[in-house]
Design a protein around this motif. Structure first.
Motif, PDB file in Angstrom:
ATOM      1  N   THR A   4      12.203 -55.746  42.173  1.00  0.00           N
ATOM      2  CA  THR A   4      12.311 -56.894  43.071  1.00  0.00           C
ATOM      3  C   THR A   4      11.255 -56.821  44.167  1.00  0.00           C
ATOM      4  O   THR A   4      10.461 -57.746  44.342  1.00  0.00           O
ATOM      5  CB  THR A   4      13.714 -56.956  43.703  1.00  0.00           C
ATOM      6  N   THR A   5      11.245 -55.735  44.914  1.00  0.00           N
ATOM      7  CA  THR A   5      10.221 -55.527  45.942  1.00  0.00           C
ATOM      8  C   THR A   5       9.290 -54.380  45.581  1.00  0.00           C
ATOM      9  O   THR A   5       8.229 -54.232  46.183  1.00  0.00           O
ATOM     10  CB  THR A   5      10.870 -55.222  47.313  1.00  0.00           C
ATOM     11  N   VAL A   6       9.692 -53.571  44.605  1.00  0.00           N
ATOM     12  CA  VAL A   6       8.932 -52.373  44.228  1.00  0.00           C
ATOM     13  C   VAL A   6       8.586 -52.419  42.742  1.00  0.00           C
ATOM     14  O   VAL A   6       9.468 -52.610  41.899  1.00  0.00           O
ATOM     15  CB  VAL A   6       9.734 -51.091  44.523  1.00  0.00           C
ATOM     16  N   ALA A   7       7.310 -52.254  42.425  1.00  0.00           N
ATOM     17  CA  ALA A   7       6.854 -52.175  41.035  1.00  0.00           C
ATOM     18  C   ALA A   7       6.739 -50.702  40.650  1.00  0.00           C
ATOM     19  O   ALA A   7       5.925 -49.978  41.218  1.00  0.00           O
ATOM     20  CB  ALA A   7       5.505 -52.874  40.877  1.00  0.00           C
ATOM     21  N   ASP A   8       7.593 -50.268  39.712  1.00  0.00           N
ATOM     22  CA  ASP A   8       7.573 -48.841  39.367  1.00  0.00           C
ATOM     23  C   ASP A   8       7.032 -48.568  37.973  1.00  0.00           C
ATOM     24  O   ASP A   8       7.046 -47.412  37.517  1.00  0.00           O
ATOM     25  CB  ASP A   8       8.960 -48.216  39.547  1.00  0.00           C
ATOM     26  N   GLY A   9       6.579 -49.600  37.281  1.00  0.00           N
ATOM     27  CA  GLY A   9       5.918 -49.383  35.988  1.00  0.00           C
ATOM     28  C   GLY A   9       6.781 -48.704  34.946  1.00  0.00           C
ATOM     29  O   GLY A   9       6.276 -47.926  34.134  1.00  0.00           O
ATOM     30  N   GLY A  10       8.078 -48.983  34.952  1.00  0.00           N
ATOM     31  CA  GLY A  10       8.946 -48.410  33.932  1.00  0.00           C
ATOM     32  C   GLY A  10       9.418 -46.995  34.201  1.00  0.00           C
ATOM     33  O   GLY A  10       9.828 -46.285  33.272  1.00  0.00           O
ATOM     34  N   LEU A  11       9.374 -46.575  35.460  1.00  0.00           N
ATOM     35  CA  LEU A  11       9.773 -45.204  35.779  1.00  0.00           C
ATOM     36  C   LEU A  11      11.254 -44.944  35.521  1.00  0.00           C
ATOM     37  O   LEU A  11      11.641 -43.809  35.233  1.00  0.00           O
ATOM     38  CB  LEU A  11       9.460 -44.879  37.244  1.00  0.00           C
ATOM     39  N   VAL A  12      12.077 -45.977  35.601  1.00  0.00           N
ATOM     40  CA  VAL A  12      13.511 -45.792  35.337  1.00  0.00           C
ATOM     41  C   VAL A  12      13.706 -45.283  33.912  1.00  0.00           C
ATOM     42  O   VAL A  12      14.465 -44.330  33.683  1.00  0.00           O
ATOM     43  CB  VAL A  12      14.289 -47.101  35.555  1.00  0.00           C
ATOM     44  N   GLU A  13      13.016 -45.885  32.956  1.00  0.00           N
ATOM     45  CA  GLU A  13      13.172 -45.461  31.569  1.00  0.00           C
ATOM     46  C   GLU A  13      12.615 -44.057  31.349  1.00  0.00           C
ATOM     47  O   GLU A  13      13.196 -43.258  30.614  1.00  0.00           O
ATOM     48  CB  GLU A  13      12.495 -46.466  30.633  1.00  0.00           C
ATOM     49  N   ARG A  14      11.518 -43.736  32.005  1.00  0.00           N
ATOM     50  CA  ARG A  14      10.950 -42.402  31.869  1.00  0.00           C
ATOM     51  C   ARG A  14      11.874 -41.351  32.475  1.00  0.00           C
ATOM     52  O   ARG A  14      12.079 -40.280  31.898  1.00  0.00           O
ATOM     53  CB  ARG A  14       9.570 -42.355  32.531  1.00  0.00           C
ATOM     54  N   ALA A  15      12.450 -41.666  33.624  1.00  0.00           N
ATOM     55  CA  ALA A  15      13.374 -40.725  34.260  1.00  0.00           C
ATOM     56  C   ALA A  15      14.653 -40.587  33.438  1.00  0.00           C
ATOM     57  O   ALA A  15      15.225 -39.496  33.334  1.00  0.00           O
ATOM     58  CB  ALA A  15      13.697 -41.182  35.675  1.00  0.00           C
ATOM     59  N   PHE A  16      15.103 -41.692  32.837  1.00  0.00           N
ATOM     60  CA  PHE A  16      16.289 -41.613  31.987  1.00  0.00           C
ATOM     61  C   PHE A  16      16.037 -40.706  30.790  1.00  0.00           C
ATOM     62  O   PHE A  16      16.900 -39.911  30.401  1.00  0.00           O
ATOM     63  CB  PHE A  16      16.715 -42.990  31.490  1.00  0.00           C
ATOM     64  N   THR A  17      14.857 -40.800  30.192  1.00  0.00           N
ATOM     65  CA  THR A  17      14.537 -39.959  29.045  1.00  0.00           C
ATOM     66  C   THR A  17      14.617 -38.490  29.428  1.00  0.00           C
ATOM     67  O   THR A  17      15.128 -37.661  28.663  1.00  0.00           O
ATOM     68  CB  THR A  17      13.144 -40.311  28.510  1.00  0.00           C
ATOM     69  N   ALA A  18      14.136 -38.165  30.620  1.00  0.00           N
ATOM     70  CA  ALA A  18      14.220 -36.780  31.096  1.00  0.00           C
ATOM     71  C   ALA A  18      15.673 -36.372  31.294  1.00  0.00           C
ATOM     72  O   ALA A  18      16.073 -35.244  30.942  1.00  0.00           O
ATOM     73  CB  ALA A  18      13.445 -36.632  32.399  1.00  0.00           C
ATOM     74  N   ALA A  19      16.485 -37.273  31.837  1.00  0.00           N
ATOM     75  CA  ALA A  19      17.895 -36.967  32.062  1.00  0.00           C
ATOM     76  C   ALA A  19      18.636 -36.801  30.740  1.00  0.00           C
ATOM     77  O   ALA A  19      19.462 -35.887  30.584  1.00  0.00           O
ATOM     78  CB  ALA A  19      18.537 -38.072  32.885  1.00  0.00           C
ATOM     79  N   ALA A  20      18.347 -37.655  29.776  1.00  0.00           N
ATOM     80  CA  ALA A  20      18.997 -37.564  28.469  1.00  0.00           C
ATOM     81  C   ALA A  20      18.644 -36.252  27.780  1.00  0.00           C
ATOM     82  O   ALA A  20      19.498 -35.614  27.141  1.00  0.00           O
ATOM     83  CB  ALA A  20      18.584 -38.752  27.601  1.00  0.00           C
ATOM     84  N   ALA A  21      17.391 -35.845  27.912  1.00  0.00           N
ATOM     85  CA  ALA A  21      16.970 -34.576  27.313  1.00  0.00           C
ATOM     86  C   ALA A  21      17.744 -33.408  27.915  1.00  0.00           C
ATOM     87  O   ALA A  21      18.094 -32.444  27.217  1.00  0.00           O
ATOM     88  CB  ALA A  21      15.467 -34.382  27.501  1.00  0.00           C
ATOM     89  N   GLU A  22      18.039 -33.499  29.205  1.00  0.00           N
ATOM     90  CA  GLU A  22      18.832 -32.471  29.882  1.00  0.00           C
ATOM     91  C   GLU A  22      20.218 -32.348  29.250  1.00  0.00           C
ATOM     92  O   GLU A  22      20.813 -31.272  29.225  1.00  0.00           O
ATOM     93  CB  GLU A  22      18.964 -32.820  31.368  1.00  0.00           C
ATOM     94  N   LEU A  23      20.723 -33.446  28.714  1.00  0.00           N
ATOM     95  CA  LEU A  23      22.033 -33.469  28.066  1.00  0.00           C
ATOM     96  C   LEU A  23      21.930 -33.262  26.552  1.00  0.00           C
ATOM     97  O   LEU A  23      22.911 -33.428  25.832  1.00  0.00           O
ATOM     98  CB  LEU A  23      22.730 -34.794  28.354  1.00  0.00           C
ATOM     99  N   GLY A  24      20.727 -32.925  26.062  1.00  0.00           N
ATOM    100  CA  GLY A  24      20.554 -32.621  24.653  1.00  0.00           C
ATOM    101  C   GLY A  24      20.256 -33.804  23.760  1.00  0.00           C
ATOM    102  O   GLY A  24      20.340 -33.701  22.524  1.00  0.00           O
ATOM    103  N   VAL A  25      19.894 -34.953  24.348  1.00  0.00           N
ATOM    104  CA  VAL A  25      19.561 -36.141  23.561  1.00  0.00           C
ATOM    105  C   VAL A  25      18.040 -36.202  23.393  1.00  0.00           C
ATOM    106  O   VAL A  25      17.308 -36.388  24.371  1.00  0.00           O
ATOM    107  CB  VAL A  25      20.066 -37.427  24.246  1.00  0.00           C
ATOM    108  N   ALA A  26      17.583 -36.036  22.172  1.00  0.00           N
ATOM    109  CA  ALA A  26      16.145 -35.932  21.921  1.00  0.00           C
ATOM    110  C   ALA A  26      15.454 -37.288  22.009  1.00  0.00           C
ATOM    111  O   ALA A  26      15.950 -38.280  21.453  1.00  0.00           O
ATOM    112  CB  ALA A  26      15.902 -35.339  20.536  1.00  0.00           C
TER     113      ALA A  26
END
Length: 218
Positions: A4-26
């Motif tokens: 909305t006010t901040v352009a993050d270039g898809g960082l949410v999805e990249r951070a989610f991938t890192a979090a999922a990997a922490e839980l064993g989701v490849a």
């Protein structure tokens, strides 16, 4: 904020991938694809709520949320975000017009502060809110909108509040709070169909259009 006010270039999805990997989701697995689809569909919702849905028990959800916040914070610190074009100018114009601006997010406070610091926005608005500041419930609940209304005392009634966001959850939170103007913006996760279905009164190309819209509304 993000989208909305901040352009993050898809960082949410990249951070989610890192979090999922922490839980064993490849990354690249069918399970990852299914979870990522849910993350996209629920953009704007409190992140811990998303992880509770995905991982069930509280311990796993909190592990995932911590990993997400750490990954997103590291990407932010790496200079991977920027203001949406015209966003800062819009906020400054709203303030000059005598309006009170509050920035809300589904992120935790530490991540929100990291974003504000990276952009140099710590003193840009008088109040920023995350779900924990409103009793722990994020969007699509109306709590953050109502918390902003109560804390700022900038309006005589909630119908004088305008809510703007890039997701259907932003819109739904504004509608549920009773805001008089609820606008979706086309700079983030969702589009016109999702905004209208959630009850948006307006759809804007960008938050940069908000000062003119409010000025026209009187």
């Amino acid at each position: 904020m993000a989208g909305t006010t901040v352009a993050d270039g898809g960082l949410v999805e990249r951070a989610f991938t890192a979090a999922a990997a922490e839980l064993g989701v490849a990354p690249g697995s069918a399970e990852h694809a299914e979870q990522l689809a849910h993350v996209r569909a629920t953009m704007g919702e409190s992140k811990i709520t998303v992880f509770r849905h995905l991982y069930g028990d509280e311990d796993r959800a909190r592990r995932a949320n911590t990993a997400f916040e750490q990954a997103y914070g590291a990407l932010v610190d790496g200079g991977r975000i920027a203001p949406v074009p015209g966003a800062r100018e819009a906020i400054e114009q709203l303030a000059a017009d005598g309006r009170t601006v509050v920035l809300t997010t589904g992120f935790a406070r530490a991540t929100q502060d990291a974003v504000l610091d990276a952009l140099g926005w710590r003193d840009l608005v008088p109040l920023t809110l995350c779900p924990a500041d409103a009793g722990g419930r994020g969007r699509p609940f109306p709590d953050m909108v109502l918390e902003a209304f109560v804390r700022t005392k900038a309006a005589d009634g909630v119908r004088q509040v305008a809510v703007v966001g890039d997701t259907s959850y932003d819109v739904l939170s504004g509608v549920r709070a009773g805001a008089g103007l609820v606008a979706g913006v086309r700079t983030g996760a969702h589009g016109d169909a999702e905004f209208r279905a959630a009850g948006a009164t307006h759809v804007l190309d960008s938050v940069a259009s908000l000062p003119a819209l409010l000025a026209g509304a009187g």
